[in-house]
Design a protein around this motif. Structure first.
Motif, PDB file in Angstrom:
ATOM      1  N   GLN A  61       0.815  -1.216   0.000  1.00 13.24           N
ATOM      2  CA  GLN A  61       0.000   0.000   0.000  1.00 13.24           C
ATOM      3  C   GLN A  61       0.852   1.271   0.000  1.00 13.24           C
ATOM      4  OE1 GLN A  61      -0.544   2.110   3.037  1.00 13.24           O
ATOM      5  NE2 GLN A  61       1.180   0.949   3.868  1.00 13.24           N
ATOM      6  N   LEU A  62       2.165   1.131   0.109  1.00 15.93           N
ATOM      7  CA  LEU A  62       3.024   2.304  -0.076  1.00 15.93           C
ATOM      8  C   LEU A  62       2.994   2.683  -1.550  1.00 15.93           C
ATOM      9  CD1 LEU A  62       6.263   1.372   1.964  1.00 15.93           C
ATOM     10  CD2 LEU A  62       4.328   2.749   2.730  1.00 15.93           C
ATOM     11  N   SER A  63       3.265   3.933  -1.847  1.00 11.69           N
ATOM     12  CA  SER A  63       3.315   4.336  -3.258  1.00 11.69           C
ATOM     13  C   SER A  63       4.647   3.863  -3.862  1.00 11.69           C
ATOM     14  CB  SER A  63       3.209   5.852  -3.367  1.00 11.69           C
ATOM     15  OG  SER A  63       4.378   6.439  -2.812  1.00 11.69           O
ATOM     16  N   PHE A  64       4.713   3.875  -5.187  1.00 12.22           N
ATOM     17  CA  PHE A  64       5.980   3.516  -5.840  1.00 12.22           C
ATOM     18  C   PHE A  64       7.109   4.409  -5.319  1.00 12.22           C
ATOM     19  CE2 PHE A  64       3.165   1.779  -9.246  1.00 12.22           C
ATOM     20  CZ  PHE A  64       3.707   0.515  -9.290  1.00 12.22           C
ATOM     21  N   ASP A  65       6.808   5.681  -5.149  1.00 15.33           N
ATOM     22  CA  ASP A  65       7.854   6.623  -4.707  1.00 15.33           C
ATOM     23  C   ASP A  65       8.302   6.318  -3.279  1.00 15.33           C
ATOM     24  OD1 ASP A  65       7.755   7.782  -7.126  1.00 15.33           O
ATOM     25  OD2 ASP A  65       6.564   9.519  -6.513  1.00 15.33           O
ATOM     26  N   GLU A  66       7.341   5.944  -2.422  1.00 18.45           N
ATOM     27  CA  GLU A  66       7.724   5.626  -1.033  1.00 18.45           C
ATOM     28  C   GLU A  66       8.607   4.374  -0.981  1.00 18.45           C
ATOM     29  OE1 GLU A  66       3.940   7.385   1.497  1.00 18.45           O
ATOM     30  OE2 GLU A  66       3.695   5.521   0.416  1.00 18.45           O
ATOM     31  N   ARG A  67       8.266   3.399  -1.826  1.00 14.02           N
ATOM     32  CA  ARG A  67       9.114   2.188  -1.863  1.00 14.02           C
ATOM     33  C   ARG A  67      10.486   2.524  -2.445  1.00 14.02           C
ATOM     34  NH1 ARG A  67       4.136  -0.701  -3.149  1.00 14.02           N
ATOM     35  NH2 ARG A  67       4.510  -0.352  -5.351  1.00 14.02           N
ATOM     36  N   ALA A  68      10.465   3.328  -3.509  1.00 11.84           N
ATOM     37  CA  ALA A  68      11.732   3.674  -4.173  1.00 11.84           C
ATOM     38  C   ALA A  68      12.660   4.381  -3.192  1.00 11.84           C
ATOM     39  CB  ALA A  68      11.465   4.553  -5.393  1.00 11.84           C
ATOM     40  N   GLU A  69      12.084   5.265  -2.390  1.00  6.34           N
ATOM     41  CA  GLU A  69      12.907   6.013  -1.431  1.00  6.34           C
ATOM     42  C   GLU A  69      13.609   5.041  -0.480  1.00  6.34           C
ATOM     43  OE1 GLU A  69      10.441   8.779   0.788  1.00  6.34           O
ATOM     44  OE2 GLU A  69      11.978   8.679   2.372  1.00  6.34           O
ATOM     45  N   ARG A  70      12.877   4.046   0.006  1.00  3.66           N
ATOM     46  CA  ARG A  70      13.467   3.080   0.946  1.00  3.66           C
ATOM     47  C   ARG A  70      14.495   2.189   0.252  1.00  3.66           C
ATOM     48  NH1 ARG A  70       8.533   4.580   2.732  1.00  3.66           N
ATOM     49  NH2 ARG A  70       8.077   4.454   4.960  1.00  3.66           N
ATOM     50  N   LEU A  71      14.177   1.782  -0.989  1.00  2.00           N
ATOM     51  CA  LEU A  71      15.131   0.922  -1.713  1.00  2.00           C
ATOM     52  C   LEU A  71      16.422   1.687  -2.002  1.00  2.00           C
ATOM     53  CD1 LEU A  71      12.679  -0.926  -4.141  1.00  2.00           C
ATOM     54  CD2 LEU A  71      13.871  -1.897  -2.167  1.00  2.00           C
ATOM     55  N   LYS A  72      16.281   2.980  -2.255  1.00  2.00           N
ATOM     56  CA  LYS A  72      17.487   3.772  -2.534  1.00  2.00           C
ATOM     57  C   LYS A  72      18.324   3.960  -1.275  1.00  2.00           C
ATOM     58  CE  LYS A  72      15.955   5.609  -6.857  1.00  2.00           C
ATOM     59  NZ  LYS A  72      15.369   6.665  -7.658  1.00  2.00           N
ATOM     60  N   LYS A  73      17.646   4.017  -0.121  1.00  2.00           N
ATOM     61  CA  LYS A  73      18.412   4.080   1.148  1.00  2.00           C
ATOM     62  C   LYS A  73      19.189   2.777   1.355  1.00  2.00           C
ATOM     63  CE  LYS A  73      15.744   7.219   4.013  1.00  2.00           C
ATOM     64  NZ  LYS A  73      14.601   7.224   4.920  1.00  2.00           N
ATOM     65  N   VAL A 140      -4.859  -0.531 -17.528  1.00  2.00           N
ATOM     66  CA  VAL A 140      -4.137  -1.734 -17.077  1.00  2.00           C
ATOM     67  C   VAL A 140      -3.025  -1.301 -16.130  1.00  2.00           C
ATOM     68  CG1 VAL A 140      -2.538  -1.766 -19.063  1.00  2.00           C
ATOM     69  CG2 VAL A 140      -2.979  -3.871 -17.799  1.00  2.00           C
ATOM     70  N   GLU A 141      -2.827  -2.086 -15.091  1.00  2.00           N
ATOM     71  CA  GLU A 141      -1.713  -1.841 -14.174  1.00  2.00           C
ATOM     72  C   GLU A 141      -1.196  -3.206 -13.704  1.00  2.00           C
ATOM     73  OE1 GLU A 141      -2.998  -0.134 -10.309  1.00  2.00           O
ATOM     74  OE2 GLU A 141      -5.018  -0.636 -10.991  1.00  2.00           O
ATOM     75  N   TYR A 142      -0.023  -3.202 -13.137  1.00  2.00           N
ATOM     76  CA  TYR A 142       0.619  -4.467 -12.720  1.00  2.00           C
ATOM     77  C   TYR A 142       0.754  -4.465 -11.202  1.00  2.00           C
ATOM     78  CZ  TYR A 142       1.259  -5.100 -17.639  1.00  2.00           C
ATOM     79  OH  TYR A 142       1.000  -5.245 -18.971  1.00  2.00           O
ATOM     80  N   LEU A 143       0.016  -5.366 -10.569  1.00  2.00           N
ATOM     81  CA  LEU A 143      -0.066  -5.387  -9.105  1.00  2.00           C
ATOM     82  C   LEU A 143       0.836  -6.476  -8.530  1.00  2.00           C
ATOM     83  CD1 LEU A 143      -3.930  -4.914  -8.721  1.00  2.00           C
ATOM     84  CD2 LEU A 143      -2.137  -3.188  -8.618  1.00  2.00           C
ATOM     85  N   PRO A 144       1.368  -6.241  -7.325  1.00  2.00           N
ATOM     86  CA  PRO A 144       2.270  -7.246  -6.727  1.00  2.00           C
ATOM     87  C   PRO A 144       1.547  -8.562  -6.471  1.00  2.00           C
ATOM     88  CG  PRO A 144       1.741  -5.482  -5.165  1.00  2.00           C
ATOM     89  CD  PRO A 144       1.201  -5.049  -6.486  1.00  2.00           C
ATOM     90  N   LEU A 145       2.298  -9.653  -6.566  1.00  2.00           N
ATOM     91  CA  LEU A 145       1.712 -10.980  -6.339  1.00  2.00           C
ATOM     92  C   LEU A 145       1.489 -11.236  -4.856  1.00  2.00           C
ATOM     93  CD1 LEU A 145       3.845 -13.022  -8.880  1.00  2.00           C
ATOM     94  CD2 LEU A 145       1.378 -12.682  -8.990  1.00  2.00           C
ATOM     95  N   GLY A 146       2.358 -10.688  -4.014  1.00  2.00           N
ATOM     96  CA  GLY A 146       2.222 -10.900  -2.560  1.00  2.00           C
ATOM     97  C   GLY A 146       3.567 -11.220  -1.942  1.00  2.00           C
ATOM     98  N   VAL A 147       3.843 -12.515  -1.757  1.00  2.00           N
ATOM     99  CA  VAL A 147       5.126 -12.939  -1.162  1.00  2.00           C
ATOM    100  C   VAL A 147       5.898 -13.768  -2.194  1.00  2.00           C
ATOM    101  CG1 VAL A 147       6.237 -14.201   0.714  1.00  2.00           C
ATOM    102  CG2 VAL A 147       4.082 -13.008   1.136  1.00  2.00           C
ATOM    103  N   ILE A 148       7.116 -13.377  -2.448  1.00  2.00           N
ATOM    104  CA  ILE A 148       7.959 -14.110  -3.408  1.00  2.00           C
ATOM    105  C   ILE A 148       9.018 -14.892  -2.631  1.00  2.00           C
ATOM    106  CG2 ILE A 148       9.489 -13.886  -5.422  1.00  2.00           C
ATOM    107  CD1 ILE A 148       6.611 -12.819  -5.888  1.00  2.00           C
ATOM    108  N   GLY A 149       9.164 -16.166  -2.962  1.00  2.00           N
ATOM    109  CA  GLY A 149      10.248 -16.980  -2.409  1.00  2.00           C
ATOM    110  C   GLY A 149      11.409 -16.950  -3.392  1.00  2.00           C
ATOM    111  N   VAL A 150      12.573 -16.544  -2.916  1.00  2.00           N
ATOM    112  CA  VAL A 150      13.753 -16.493  -3.797  1.00  2.00           C
ATOM    113  C   VAL A 150      14.752 -17.537  -3.310  1.00  2.00           C
ATOM    114  CG1 VAL A 150      15.687 -15.077  -4.600  1.00  2.00           C
ATOM    115  CG2 VAL A 150      13.411 -14.054  -4.364  1.00  2.00           C
TER     116      VAL A 150
END
Ligand code: NDP
Length: 504
Positions: A61-73, A140-150
């Motif tokens: 539910q965070l925006s793309f920008d809010e996630r991007a900010e954290r990923l950049k940190k 059309v938009e692309y929504l997250p699947l949920g939990v990814i196992g890597v």
């Protein structure tokens, strides 16, 4: 549980398992214990995934920008502590520290690109329907699947799993990461660094353990599994995921070719073949394993290749260009491939059977290698190159494509580079280069055939961890009432006429 060497500065905020069973990661050069880690059993994996599911809701539910900010940190933390991570990777894999650092640098570009481009690639976009549907609007938009196992490998323990992790997180998913049993410390380091910049929820977690922990992750109900490793284990992962219809991305091995055309820059081609075949002690999914050379330049190319390969040395000292093999079992595989090729009539112009030690494997260049020897058909994953002469480039392409794998490839040519590249059945091809397609975040990365399917990196790599969400909405009163039982024969007739006009 104990802290792995080199992570002292990283605050430990991840949830640790209560398991009694542990395993050690070892320095392949010395056998010293690098770190001790819990073996997550199936119940603990399930608990971790349950926590991830809650975290995923907050993260999505965070925006793309809010996630991007954290990923950049996170990127910043990794960049500032790059030396520490490189040392840990060196300790667990045996690779030279400089190579470990190069891998981290390349990964940071991907993290930055994924964070910065997720909105553009995945965000909601309006679609303009055709004239006949002008009463409708669509998006059309692309929504997250949920939990990814890597499930990650050990050969590039930072770059490869992060090709899935960074893109899955940027797309709005939580991730549970099972690093290879050979590189758990590197996996834990990455996750602890993330938790420093995102302390609120366990959006990225690690589950350490052996193969069984990976198998438990496949059965845990995650929304997708991104696997990198051998084709055989990839099949096991698919089988386990089939029970729950869990989608999978498989990045398996390769048997990459390098083609040298008659007009190629032979110095550049030889340099690339040596790096492509020997770097990381050959333990690379996109490592060059087979080389096909036009007969007109074969002798000249081989002389250059031999001159460059001979001084390359595996050792456990800082001056050695190649480290020890990470897996204790791998020298045996390499020895078997060399012996089989020589038995079938190949010749070693560098190295040979004596090149393979208990843990250190020196470079080997084989020539005249029969196409049915396992050095040509199976992934060697060692510092070896098999070089064969071809009559022309058509024969080179034919032999290149005569493989069950299709991951990366390279063509060295002046005139026909791109044309030949397009004819090779592989996910990526470098023209007058090796490896660098993996460094470009804009380019999708993945294979065909036994090399797997699905893509990491680039826009495809972001979409891989999402589902397409289509919305059609009524904008204007219906031009013709179609979805009603009150549809009249007149409308049916008009529709039939329009259909013939449009498609007939
Ligand atoms: P595997 O394919 O067995 O391991 C890859 C990952 O899968 C590891 O994290 C491993 O965990 C995990 N795993 C193992 N068994 C299962 C399972 N049943 N279910 C889910 N996950 C599982 O490769 P290896 O490391 O044993 O290497 C063998 C060969 O694979 C190499 O010689 C090379 O040819 C190829 N390979 C290719 C790679 C590539 O980049 N494409 C990377 C690594 C290997 P754990 O390590 O704890 O067993």
């Amino acid at each position: 549980m104990t802290t792995p060497t080199g992570t002292e500065d990283i605050q430990e905020v991840t949830v640790t398992a209560t398991a009694l069973a542990t395993f050690d990661s070892l320095d392949p050069a010395t056998g010293d214990v690098v770190g001790t880690h819990p073996i997550f059993d199936a119940a603990q994996v399930n608990e971790t995934v349950a926590r991830a599911r809650e975290a995923a809701q907050w993260w999505a539910q965070l925006s793309f920008d809010e996630r991007a900010e954290r990923l950049k940190k996170w990127r910043g933390v990794i960049a500032r502590r790059m030396a520490q991570l490189a040392e840990l990777s060196h300790a667990e894999t045996g690779k030279p520290t400089g190579d470990a650092q190069l891998e981290i640098m390349m990964m940071l570009d991907h993290l930055s690109w994924a964070a910065g481009n997720a909105r553009k690639v995945l965000g909601r976009k309006s679609i303009t329907p055709s004239l006949l549907a002008a009463d409708l609007g669509a998006s059309v938009e692309y929504l997250p699947l949920g939990v990814i196992g890597v499930i990650g490998p050990w050969n590039f323990p930072v770059f490869t799993p992060m090709g899935s992790i960074a893109y899955a997180l940027a797309a709005g998913n939580a991730v549970v990461f099972k690093p290879s049993e050979f590189t758990p410390g590197v996996g834990k380091w990455l996750v602890d660094a993330f938790a420093q910049v995102v302390p609120e929820h366990p959006v990225l977690q690690v589950v350490t353990g052996l193969g069984e922990t990976g198998a438990a992750l496949c059965r845990s109900g995650v929304d997708k599994v991104a696997f990198t490793g051998s084709t055989e284990t990839g099949k096991k992962v698919m089988r386990a995921c089939a029970d729950t219809l869990t989608p999978v991305l498989i990045e398996a091995g390769g048997k990459d070719v390098l083609l040298v055309d008659a007009d190629a820059d032979l110095d550049a081609a030889a340099e690339a073949a040596v790096w492509g075949g020997l770097s990381n002690a050959g333990q690379a999914c996109i490592g060059t394993e087979r080389v096909y050379v036009h007969e007109q330049v074969y002798d000249a190319f081989l002389a250059k290749l031999v001159a460059l390969a001979k001084p390359i040395r595996a050792g456990d000292d800082p001056a050695a260009q190649l480290g020890p093999m990470t897996m204790p079992s791998q020298p045996g595989v390499v020895a078997r491939h060399i012996a089989d090729a020589l038995d079938k009539g190949a010749r070693a112009v560098v190295g040979g059977p004596d090149a393979v030690g208990a843990r250190l494997v020196q470079p080997t260049v084989l020539v005249d290698v029969p196409e049915d020897s396992i050095a040509m058909t199976e992934e060697t994953f060692g510092p070896t190159l098999a070089v064969n002469k071809v009559r022309d480039m058509d024969e080179a392409v034919e032999r290149a494509n005569n493989s069950r794998y299709g991951l990366g490839s390279a063509v060295f040519a002046k005139r026909r580079g791109v044309e030949l590249a397009r004819r090779i059945r592989s996910g990526m091809t470098g023209v007058n280069l090796v490896y660098l397609f993996a460094a470009l975040p804009e380019l999708p990365f993945g294979g065909v055939g036994d090399s797997g399917f699905g893509r990491i990196h680039g826009p495809d790599g972001l979409k891989e961890f999402t589902y397409a969400k289509s919305i059609a909405r009524r904008r204007l009163p219906a031009l013709m009432a179609l979805t009603t039982f009150a549809r009249t024969p007149k409308v049916d007739k008009l529709l039939a006429t329009l259909t013939v006009l449009r498609h007939g």
